[in-house]
Design a protein around this motif. Structure first.
Motif, mmCIF file in Angstrom:
data_model
loop_
_atom_site.group_PDB
_atom_site.id
_atom_site.type_symbol
_atom_site.label_atom_id
_atom_site.label_comp_id
_atom_site.label_asym_id
_atom_site.label_seq_id
_atom_site.Cartn_x
_atom_site.Cartn_y
_atom_site.Cartn_z
ATOM 1 N N VAL A 4 0.837 -1.205 0.000
ATOM 2 C CA VAL A 4 0.000 0.000 0.000
ATOM 3 C C VAL A 4 0.873 1.256 0.000
ATOM 4 C CG1 VAL A 4 -1.619 1.370 1.392
ATOM 5 C CG2 VAL A 4 -2.042 -1.067 1.016
ATOM 6 N N LEU A 5 1.848 1.310 0.899
ATOM 7 C CA LEU A 5 2.733 2.481 0.974
ATOM 8 C C LEU A 5 3.564 2.644 -0.296
ATOM 9 C CD1 LEU A 5 3.933 2.244 4.673
ATOM 10 C CD2 LEU A 5 2.476 4.019 3.667
ATOM 11 N N SER A 6 3.995 1.548 -0.884
ATOM 12 C CA SER A 6 4.812 1.601 -2.099
ATOM 13 C C SER A 6 4.044 2.183 -3.277
ATOM 14 C CB SER A 6 5.317 0.201 -2.452
ATOM 15 O OG SER A 6 6.151 -0.285 -1.425
ATOM 16 N N ILE A 7 2.737 2.022 -3.259
ATOM 17 C CA ILE A 7 1.891 2.599 -4.306
ATOM 18 C C ILE A 7 1.416 3.993 -3.899
ATOM 19 C CG2 ILE A 7 -0.327 2.346 -5.511
ATOM 20 C CD1 ILE A 7 0.148 -0.753 -5.254
ATOM 21 N N ALA A 8 1.005 4.126 -2.639
ATOM 22 C CA ALA A 8 0.413 5.383 -2.174
ATOM 23 C C ALA A 8 1.404 6.541 -2.174
ATOM 24 C CB ALA A 8 -0.177 5.198 -0.772
ATOM 25 N N ILE A 9 2.636 6.301 -1.748
ATOM 26 C CA ILE A 9 3.608 7.394 -1.653
ATOM 27 C C ILE A 9 3.841 8.055 -3.016
ATOM 28 C CG2 ILE A 9 6.036 7.958 -1.176
ATOM 29 C CD1 ILE A 9 5.831 5.980 1.224
ATOM 30 N N PRO A 10 4.188 7.296 -4.070
ATOM 31 C CA PRO A 10 4.365 7.960 -5.368
ATOM 32 C C PRO A 10 3.081 8.600 -5.898
ATOM 33 C CG PRO A 10 5.330 5.760 -5.408
ATOM 34 C CD PRO A 10 4.568 5.885 -4.130
ATOM 35 N N LEU A 11 1.933 7.979 -5.636
ATOM 36 C CA LEU A 11 0.670 8.559 -6.107
ATOM 37 C C LEU A 11 0.363 9.881 -5.415
ATOM 38 C CD1 LEU A 11 -1.787 5.544 -6.533
ATOM 39 C CD2 LEU A 11 -0.822 7.014 -8.306
ATOM 40 N N VAL A 52 12.769 2.459 -5.238
ATOM 41 C CA VAL A 52 13.494 2.090 -4.017
ATOM 42 C C VAL A 52 12.578 2.066 -2.789
ATOM 43 C CG1 VAL A 52 14.352 4.333 -3.150
ATOM 44 C CG2 VAL A 52 15.791 2.276 -3.010
ATOM 45 N N VAL A 53 11.432 2.716 -2.857
ATOM 46 C CA VAL A 53 10.537 2.757 -1.689
ATOM 47 C C VAL A 53 10.175 1.353 -1.195
ATOM 48 C CG1 VAL A 53 8.221 3.427 -0.869
ATOM 49 C CG2 VAL A 53 9.630 5.076 -2.112
ATOM 50 N N PRO A 54 9.631 0.475 -2.046
ATOM 51 C CA PRO A 54 9.303 -0.857 -1.516
ATOM 52 C C PRO A 54 10.538 -1.639 -1.079
ATOM 53 C CG PRO A 54 8.961 -0.788 -3.898
ATOM 54 C CD PRO A 54 9.230 0.612 -3.433
ATOM 55 N N MET A 55 11.654 -1.401 -1.729
ATOM 56 C CA MET A 55 12.884 -2.100 -1.358
ATOM 57 C C MET A 55 13.342 -1.694 0.038
ATOM 58 S SD MET A 55 14.781 -1.746 -5.030
ATOM 59 C CE MET A 55 16.145 -2.861 -4.728
ATOM 60 N N VAL A 56 13.288 -0.399 0.331
ATOM 61 C CA VAL A 56 13.684 0.097 1.654
ATOM 62 C C VAL A 56 12.727 -0.447 2.715
ATOM 63 C CG1 VAL A 56 13.835 2.167 3.105
ATOM 64 C CG2 VAL A 56 14.855 2.162 0.812
ATOM 65 N N LEU A 57 11.438 -0.396 2.424
ATOM 66 C CA LEU A 57 10.458 -0.897 3.388
ATOM 67 C C LEU A 57 10.664 -2.391 3.662
ATOM 68 C CD1 LEU A 57 7.266 0.995 2.140
ATOM 69 C CD2 LEU A 57 8.656 1.513 4.162
#
Length: 175
Positions: A13-20, A125-130
């Protein structure tokens, strides 16, 4: 639902929501009026990117030296800096018009290369970091090691190119 499934759900959810959310705020037809203080944020963002890069490098050095506590502390610092960066970035771009690069020579190609690669890799990189943090916090060290082989260089590249982009565009800021 298991705790791991819940965590993976929230990472997705965060990996999609942050860029959106960032894209929506960047595309606002009318900018928010938060005052002139927001024009200082690009300088703060440049410092944050610099500190993130230093934190990542130190975390890498400490893990190689088997100083795991320091490794965790500097990775945590990088993670927190990333969150503060995101808040500053969204605030600035939701309230200030984008600044155009001011040169019309070969340097604009260098600038746009760094800018575009920075943006594209920052999304990836967001989902990778998470995931890397999730694995580390849950003592899944084998999975953590596998993902950070890719996460570390990409995150470091994003941080360093953020500084480069800032240095190249900063002479053209209006305020």
């Amino acid at each position: 639902m298991s705790e791991q499934k819940k965590s993976m759900f929230w990472i997705k959810v965060l990996s999609i929501a942050i860029p959106l959310v960032v894209a929506v705020l960047l595309g606002l037809p009318t900018k928010l009026d938060l005052g002139d203080w927001v024009y200082n944020l690009p300088h703060v963002i440049g410092v944050i990117n610099s500190l993130t890069a230093v934190s990542l490098i130190l975390a890498f050095v400490f893990v190689k030296q088997k100083k795991i506590t320091l490794h965790k502390q500097f990775n945590s610092a990088a993670f927190i800096l990333g969150a503060v960066f995101l808040l500053c970035y969204v605030t600035y771009h939701a309230s200030a018009e984008s600044t155009a690069y001011g040169q019309d020579d070969y340097t604009k190609y260098i600038y746009y290369f760094f800018l575009l690669s920075h943006i594209m890799l920052s999304i990836g990189v967001v989902p990778m970091v998470l995931l890397a943090f999730y694995y580390a916090l849950n003592d899944m060290i084998d999975k953590h090691k596998k993902i950070v082989k890719f996460t570390f260089p990409i995150w470091l590249y994003v941080s360093v190119t953020g500084v480069i982009v800032y240095l190249m565009i900063s002479p053209y800021y209006v305020h």
